[in-house]
Design a protein around this motif. Structure first.
Motif, PDB file in Angstrom:
ATOM      1  N   PRO A 176       0.804  -1.232   0.000  1.00 50.59           N
ATOM      2  CA  PRO A 176       0.000   0.000   0.000  1.00 50.59           C
ATOM      3  C   PRO A 176       0.830   1.272   0.000  1.00 50.59           C
ATOM      4  N   ASP A 177       1.889   1.334   0.795  1.00 49.19           N
ATOM      5  CA  ASP A 177       2.676   2.566   0.896  1.00 49.19           C
ATOM      6  C   ASP A 177       3.482   2.838  -0.368  1.00 49.19           C
ATOM      7  N   ALA A 178       3.709   1.799  -1.188  1.00 51.46           N
ATOM      8  CA  ALA A 178       4.457   1.979  -2.431  1.00 51.46           C
ATOM      9  C   ALA A 178       3.530   2.055  -3.639  1.00 51.46           C
TER      10      ALA A 178
ATOM     11  N   ARG B 167      -5.119  -6.092   7.295  1.00 53.45           N
ATOM     12  CA  ARG B 167      -3.670  -5.853   7.195  1.00 53.45           C
ATOM     13  C   ARG B 167      -3.048  -5.694   8.573  1.00 53.45           C
TER      14      ARG B 167
ATOM     15  N   ASP C  14      -0.166  -7.912  10.219  1.00 50.48           N
ATOM     16  CA  ASP C  14       1.057  -7.358  10.818  1.00 50.48           C
ATOM     17  C   ASP C  14       1.327  -7.966  12.185  1.00 50.48           C
TER      18      ASP C  14
ATOM     19  N   PRO D  30       8.055  -5.865  -1.642  1.00 48.67           N
ATOM     20  CA  PRO D  30       8.553  -4.788  -0.774  1.00 48.67           C
ATOM     21  C   PRO D  30      10.036  -4.950  -0.510  1.00 48.67           C
TER      22      PRO D  30
ATOM     23  N   PRO E 150       8.404  -0.512   2.906  1.00 51.60           N
ATOM     24  CA  PRO E 150       6.986  -0.603   3.262  1.00 51.60           C
ATOM     25  C   PRO E 150       6.511  -2.048   3.297  1.00 51.60           C
TER      26      PRO E 150
END
Length: 603
Positions: free
Chosen positions: A109-111, A134, A138, A180, A185
């Motif tokens: 998501p962050d990328a 998510r 984690d 990733p 991320p």
């Protein structure tokens, strides 16, 4: 008022004698079968719940294993162990071989990465993972949740295989998704779980177990949203089932993350139901089954109808027989009935069968003679039983049952003390039981030990031995006492062989039921020992003491798992009947000299 005639009384008596036992038997059988049918129904429902719960968990676990495998592949790519193109190709090959998934989604998501990887013949689309799943991935590595009717979503966290923080991820090839980078991320593999398969499973189970008869099966989530259902009117996947009466059987405040099984009746719109609920803590679900009591207990109703038919037939037959025989046998039968009542009341001195009846040469005379002998035998037998029961009751507080039986038969002295006897002693201990028990439920370990000791005891008895005592997870058995046996050494070794054979087959079942493998260390020694009643005037125990016991215990202590160690004394007595392999001299705890030790090799 004119009294009833003797014939009328005889007819009534014959009828009562024939009908009352039948009525009592039918009543008792109905009651017993009612409990049996109810127990059988409860066992059936519990079995079905377990089967449904297992199918639900297995479905999610199968998809989970595929998603975790794909995440591991991308983790290798993220750590630089393999190229990104190769990682994508490997995941595509993995998906192509799987029946439960048609596609997976790789998300970072962050990328801004969100890529579908499908089977070549599929256009399936996997939705993006919700933030809640998510976060769960984690925390736990894997997150699972229901996202719609008959749809579940599983999210697996991508963890780089190498050292995190190693730098940026390698560039992706044309059309390849970039996993990733280490230390970068978070990435996730998302797979959809087709929960509609559970609905088909419920239909198959209902057909196999009930043959199409009325039954309701339900799988619901923590919010009572239906995941799968069969035979429940007005209920479909995704609907709210919180108003169903079956949920009233759950204890107040009970959560689906706790292990709960409830079997109880309930009312559903005026119809009495019998049902059960079992939670599936691994998924936060509950499975339920219920069906109408008339359907569940149909066999009991049929038995009642047949019982009434039998009772009616017995009544007709009794009346017919009474009319034919009452005239000829009324008087002597009434007399014998009175005598039988005296016998039943144990009023031995009042019994008077009469010589006239004894002298008859027909069945009445034989019955009278037999009744007289029976009264004498019962009187004598009751006196003998009373004496033996008193003796057993007095001795049972102090001694083992086998020794009590020997004393009652006059084969064993009651006083304290012992005598020397040639015996063979066997110790069998569960190797590594303490760490095994610490990692598992105590109740399951106790059940396992009970099964193990029950079979070991049967093996000892089968070979003519005596179980001396249980010491924790160890059993001590003796041959040659209290009854002398010339082949006591051979019997002990034969029992040890059977114990090892038993473990070979029993461990297969125990691994499935308890997730453990039991291994025994066995020591066998022979020699002269003191056997007898050891203790005090208040409390004594029949046992074996002496160095032969100590050596057998020490041999068991040094035995490897599933190994039988045998002393030289036992070997000499057993001869060549068993495959014994010399292990040399060993130092045993508490002994100054070494001891020659042999191993009993399996056939």
């Amino acid at each position: 008022m004119r009294a009833f005639s003797l014939k009328t009384k005889a007819i009534a008596l014959f009828t009562a004698i024939a009908l009352v036992p039948v009525a009592v038997a039918v009543t008792l059988l109905t009651d017993v079968n009612q409990r049996a049918v109810r127990t059988s129904e409860e066992s059936l429902q519990a079995s079905i719940l377990s089967e449904v719960a297992s199918a639900s968990i297995q479905l999610v676990r199968d998809v989970e294993s595929d998603a975790v495998a794909a995440a591991a592949i991308f983790g290798h790519a993220a750590s630089g162990a393999i190229r990104d193109e190769d990682a994508v190709a490997s995941v595509r090959a993995l998906v192509a071989t799987r029946a439960l998934i048609d596609a997976v989604r790789l998300e970072v998501p962050d990328a801004g990465i969100s890529t579908m990887i499908r089977k070549a013949s599929s256009d399936a689309d996997v939705p993006a993972a919700p933030a809640a799943l998510r976060r769960l991935a984690d925390e736990r590595g894997v997150g699972f949740g229901v996202i719609g009717p008959a749809r579940g979503l599983l999210v697996a966290r991508v963890r780089p295989a190498g050292d995190a923080g190693a730098g940026a991820a390698p560039g992706a090839g044309a059309g390849a998704a970039a996993p990733p980078p280490p230390g970068g991320p978070a990435g996730y593999v998302v797979a959809e779980v087709a929960l509609d398969m559970l609905g088909r499973d419920l239909e198959v189970i209902a057909g196999r177990r009930f043959g199409g008869r009325a039954v309701r099966l339900l799988i619901a989530g923590h919010d009572r949203q239906v995941i799968a259902a069969f035979g429940v009117p007005g209920v479909a996947p995704g609907s709210d089932a919180s108003s169903l009466p079956i949920w009233r059987n759950l204890p107040p405040g009970a959560g689906l993350n706790d292990r709960i099984t409830v079997l109880a009746p309930h009312d559903e719109g005026g119809r009495q139901m019998i049902g059960a609920i079992e939670t599936v803590p691994d998924l936060g679900w509950a499975v339920a089954i219920w069906r109408p009591e008339p359907e569940a207990f149909a066999a009991l109703d049929e038995m009642r109808r047949r019982g009434l038919a039998v009772a009616a037939g017995a009544l007709v037959l009794a009346l017919a027989l009474a009319l034919v025989t009452a005239r000829h046998v009324t008087r002597p039968i009434l007399h014998l009935v009175a005598q039988a009542r005296l016998i039943g009341a144990r009023r031995w001195r009042e019994i008077a069968l009469g010589e006239a009846l004894r002298g008859r040469r027909d069945e009445i005379g034989e019955l009278t003679t037999s009744l007289g002998r029976m009264a004498q035998d019962l009187e004598q037998g009751e006196a003998d039983i009373a004496r033996e029961a008193k003796l057993r009751g007095d001795l049972g507080r102090f001694m083992d049952r086998a020794v009590v039986d020997a004393i009652v038969r006059g084969e064993h002295p009651l006083a304290l003390g012992g005598k020397r006897a040639a015996v063979s002693v066997l110790f069998a201990d569960v190797v590594g039981f303490t760490p095994l028990a610490e990692s598992r439920d105590a109740e399951r370990m106790v059940a396992l030990l009970n099964e193990l000791f029950s079979m070991l005891t049967e093996i000892v008895f089968r070979h003519g031995g005596t179980v001396d005592k249980f010491i924790g997870d160890c059993v001590m058995a003796v041959w040659g006492a209290p009854i002398a046996q010339e082949d006591h050494a051979r019997r002990a070794l034969a029992a040890a062989e059977d114990m090892m054979r038993f473990l070979e087959t029993a461990n297969e079942e125990w691994r499935e039921r308890y997730d453990v493998e039991v291994r025994l260390g066995v020591g066998v020694n022979s020699g002269e020992a003191i056997v007898g009643n050891i203790g005090s005037d208040k409390r004594m125990e029949y046992t074996v003491i002496g160095d032969v016991v100590n050596v057998a215990s020490r041999l068991e202590a040094i035995a490897a798992p599933n190994q039988v160690l045998v002393s030289a004394a036992t070997r000499d007595l057993a001869g060549d009947a068993f495959p014994l392999r010399a292990l040399g001299e060993r130092n045993l705890t508490g002994r100054k000299t070494t001891t020659a030790v042999y191993a009993l090799d399996p056939d």
